[in-house]
Design an enzyme around this catalytic site. Sequence first.
Site, mmCIF file in Angstrom:
data_model
loop_
_atom_site.group_PDB
_atom_site.id
_atom_site.type_symbol
_atom_site.label_atom_id
_atom_site.label_comp_id
_atom_site.label_asym_id
_atom_site.label_seq_id
_atom_site.Cartn_x
_atom_site.Cartn_y
_atom_site.Cartn_z
ATOM 1 N N LYS A 125 9.595 20.271 -9.983
ATOM 2 C CA LYS A 125 10.638 19.716 -9.113
ATOM 3 C C LYS A 125 10.564 20.347 -7.724
ATOM 4 C CE LYS A 125 13.241 18.485 -13.144
ATOM 5 N NZ LYS A 125 14.189 18.823 -14.200
ATOM 6 N N GLN A 157 18.938 22.664 -15.277
ATOM 7 C CA GLN A 157 17.826 22.370 -16.182
ATOM 8 C C GLN A 157 18.292 22.545 -17.638
ATOM 9 O OE1 GLN A 157 14.675 21.259 -15.216
ATOM 10 N NE2 GLN A 157 14.444 20.913 -17.416
ATOM 11 N N ASP A 201 20.901 13.979 -11.594
ATOM 12 C CA ASP A 201 20.329 13.591 -12.892
ATOM 13 C C ASP A 201 20.982 12.320 -13.451
ATOM 14 O OD1 ASP A 201 18.179 14.990 -13.939
ATOM 15 O OD2 ASP A 201 19.394 16.677 -14.666
#
Length: 283
Positions: free
Chosen positions: A51, A95, A118
């Site tokens: 990322k 995460q 997300d």
Amino acid sequence: MIISGKELSAQLKAEMAEKVKGFPALYGRVPHLVVILVGEDPGSVSYVKGKAKASAEVGIRNTTIRKPDTISEQELLELIAQLNADDEVDGILVQLPLPKHIDEDKVIAAIDKAKDVDGFHPLNVAALWQKQPCTLPCTPKGIIKMLKAAGVTIEGKRAVVIGRSNIVGLPVSKLLLDENATVTITHSRTRNLAEVTRQAEILVVAIGRPKFVTADMVADGAVVIDVGVNRDPETGKLCGDVDFAAIEPKASVITPVPGGVGPMTICCLMENTIECFLRRRAK
Ligand code: NAP
């Protein structure tokens, strides 16, 4: 035809980079993504690195905050509250998975919906199912982009999704439905799975079992999207949920693992960060 998520994402990231270049002049700065990594899980460490690399390619500012897996839920929630209040932060990603003593649902719900890159926040999920404007989850969004880039007509097609997780199976089913496919969702309790999957004109597989889908489960000419990321127990190499070598000759379109859905997921994360940045500015 093999759809290369690697190539498509490289092209899309280059287009985004071009756009982001103009942001300092237009808005005074570039978008800022903050990634929180709890613990040292090697898979998570590698995803977070990916990322950061993609952010650099696109010109997005990336801050990775690493915390030990002893962090308490309260401390993590306080960190998120600080980032929510920070006007210089446009996207917040925690995460997953988190250590067992931390309630993931609570943490995701604590992220400001407007910074939820997300697309996992309950309000974003609700908006998706109500067809309201929202941040779409990255993997399903990337899958639809791949299908469109490959020229696959989704409307009217029989689509079968294997897997019903909140992050892949369910949202990709909804996006396929929104594209006017006729969607069947299957899972571990589905009877005669092969009978159902053989009906699929578009088959999306998100199970997490190496080479689970065999050639006899796929119709000639089907479009096959493999979301799985597994280690092949025989070779130790990365492989998908689909037996690629056996199915590629009979599929009309197929995605490889690695180099398929994975790179598109990260690419969509970059797009979501830019969208969150622009949406907050439009307010
Ligand atoms: P998950 O939460 O574990 O869900 C797996 C789903 O597969 C469940 O719905 C489960 O059914 C179903 N399933 C398991 N065994 C089955 C069987 N024998 N027959 C039919 N269905 C079965 O997994 P996930 O998070 O969706 O991830 C799936 C895979 O995609 C994993 O390999 C993951 O690493 C990968 N992934 C890749 C990306 C990417 O960007 N490439 C992103 C996310 C995930 P039940 O609901 O009945 O248990």
